[in-house]
Write a protein that holds these residues in place. Sequence first.
Motif, PDB file in Angstrom:
ATOM      1  N   UNK A   1     -91.032-163.295   6.417  1.00  0.00           N
ATOM      2  CA  UNK A   1     -92.183-162.387   6.279  1.00  0.00           C
ATOM      3  C   UNK A   1     -93.386-163.097   5.674  1.00  0.00           C
ATOM      4  N   UNK A   2     -93.154-163.998   4.710  1.00  0.00           N
ATOM      5  CA  UNK A   2     -94.271-164.732   4.105  1.00  0.00           C
ATOM      6  C   UNK A   2     -94.905-165.682   5.113  1.00  0.00           C
ATOM      7  N   UNK A   3     -94.077-166.362   5.917  1.00  0.00           N
ATOM      8  CA  UNK A   3     -94.642-167.275   6.915  1.00  0.00           C
ATOM      9  C   UNK A   3     -95.431-166.511   7.976  1.00  0.00           C
ATOM     10  N   UNK A   4     -95.027-165.289   8.289  1.00  0.00           N
ATOM     11  CA  UNK A   4     -95.788-164.472   9.242  1.00  0.00           C
ATOM     12  C   UNK A   4     -97.147-164.081   8.659  1.00  0.00           C
ATOM     13  N   UNK A   5     -97.183-163.738   7.367  1.00  0.00           N
ATOM     14  CA  UNK A   5     -98.444-163.379   6.716  1.00  0.00           C
ATOM     15  C   UNK A   5     -99.372-164.591   6.652  1.00  0.00           C
ATOM     16  N   UNK A   6     -98.832-165.765   6.313  1.00  0.00           N
ATOM     17  CA  UNK A   6     -99.639-166.980   6.232  1.00  0.00           C
ATOM     18  C   UNK A   6    -100.173-167.365   7.606  1.00  0.00           C
ATOM     19  N   UNK A   7     -99.348-167.217   8.636  1.00  0.00           N
ATOM     20  CA  UNK A   7     -99.752-167.586  10.005  1.00  0.00           C
ATOM     21  C   UNK A   7    -100.927-166.714  10.485  1.00  0.00           C
ATOM     22  N   UNK A   8    -100.978-165.470  10.047  1.00  0.00           N
ATOM     23  CA  UNK A   8    -102.041-164.547  10.478  1.00  0.00           C
ATOM     24  C   UNK A   8    -103.347-164.726   9.705  1.00  0.00           C
TER      25      UNK A   8
ATOM     26  N   UNK B   1    -106.754-166.157   8.639  1.00  0.00           N
ATOM     27  CA  UNK B   1    -107.749-166.928   9.382  1.00  0.00           C
ATOM     28  C   UNK B   1    -108.191-168.171   8.614  1.00  0.00           C
ATOM     29  N   UNK B   2    -108.273-168.104   7.274  1.00  0.00           N
ATOM     30  CA  UNK B   2    -108.656-169.282   6.491  1.00  0.00           C
ATOM     31  C   UNK B   2    -107.616-170.385   6.632  1.00  0.00           C
ATOM     32  N   UNK B   3    -106.336-170.034   6.593  1.00  0.00           N
ATOM     33  CA  UNK B   3    -105.261-171.024   6.756  1.00  0.00           C
ATOM     34  C   UNK B   3    -105.337-171.642   8.144  1.00  0.00           C
ATOM     35  N   UNK B   4    -105.631-170.831   9.161  1.00  0.00           N
ATOM     36  CA  UNK B   4    -105.722-171.339  10.532  1.00  0.00           C
ATOM     37  C   UNK B   4    -106.855-172.348  10.662  1.00  0.00           C
ATOM     38  N   UNK B   5    -108.002-172.096   9.991  1.00  0.00           N
ATOM     39  CA  UNK B   5    -109.126-173.042  10.048  1.00  0.00           C
ATOM     40  C   UNK B   5    -108.808-174.319   9.255  1.00  0.00           C
ATOM     41  N   UNK B   6    -108.171-174.170   8.110  1.00  0.00           N
ATOM     42  CA  UNK B   6    -107.929-175.310   7.221  1.00  0.00           C
ATOM     43  C   UNK B   6    -106.814-176.231   7.735  1.00  0.00           C
ATOM     44  N   UNK B   7    -105.746-175.622   8.285  1.00  0.00           N
ATOM     45  CA  UNK B   7    -104.557-176.406   8.652  1.00  0.00           C
ATOM     46  C   UNK B   7    -104.344-176.512  10.158  1.00  0.00           C
ATOM     47  N   UNK B   8    -105.033-175.740  10.932  1.00  0.00           N
ATOM     48  CA  UNK B   8    -104.868-175.769  12.378  1.00  0.00           C
ATOM     49  C   UNK B   8    -104.087-174.543  12.868  1.00  0.00           C
TER      50      UNK B   8
END
Length: 195
Positions: free
Chosen positions: A104-111, A113-120
Motif C-alpha cells: 500500500x505504501x509503494x502504491x501511494x508513493x508511485x502515485x 507526482x513529485x516523486x515521479x518528477x524527481x525519480x522518474x
Amino acid sequence: SNRSAFRLAPTGNFWIQPRDLRAFPGTHWSRALSSQTGSKEEPPKKEGDDEETKEIVLTPGQKVAAASRLTMWVGIFGFACVCAYYIASELIPTKMSPNTVFNKASAVIRENSFIARQYGEKLKFYGKDHGGHREGRRNFIEHTEYTSPDDGSKRTRVRFNMEGQFHSAFCFAEVSSEMPSGEFVYILVQDKQTG
C-alpha cells in the motif's frame, strides 16, 4: 447304512445318545469321553464381575512407553498447530502485516507526482538489499512491530528500497491498528545520495 447306528441302544444301566457316539475309520462307533465332548465349565462369577468392565493392567515399562507415545503425539500436534498459525498469518495477511504495508505504501508513493518528477516514471520497489551486485531475492521487508506508548495502539513500521530512472531512495512507512486500512501514520522517502 450308517444311519442305523444312531438308534438309541440300551447298554448296561444307561442309554448311549447319538451325540455321545463318535465315528472312527472302519465304521466303528464308540462312546466319546465326557471330558472331550462336554463344554468347559466356567468358574463361578463374583458379584459385580462383568466382562465389559475388566481393566487392563499395565506393567511399569508399558506405562512409560504409553506416556512417551502420548507425549510425542501431543508435541507433534502442538508443532503442527504453530506451523499452521504462521503459514496462515503469512498467506492471509492483515492490514498490519509488513507485506500489506509495503504494497500500500509503494502504491501511494508511485502515485505521487513529485516523486515521479524527481525519480522518474518507472519505479521499482523491493525489500532488503544485501549490498551485492548480483540479482537475488530481495523480497524481505524490514519491519518492526510495537505498541505505541502514546495511545497504546499496535503499530507496524517498514523500511524498503525504491529505484527510479534518475535516483534511488529508502522508504519508511508506519501504520496503526487504530487507523482505517489504507491510512498511514507517515510515509517518508529519503534519497540515498542527499539523505
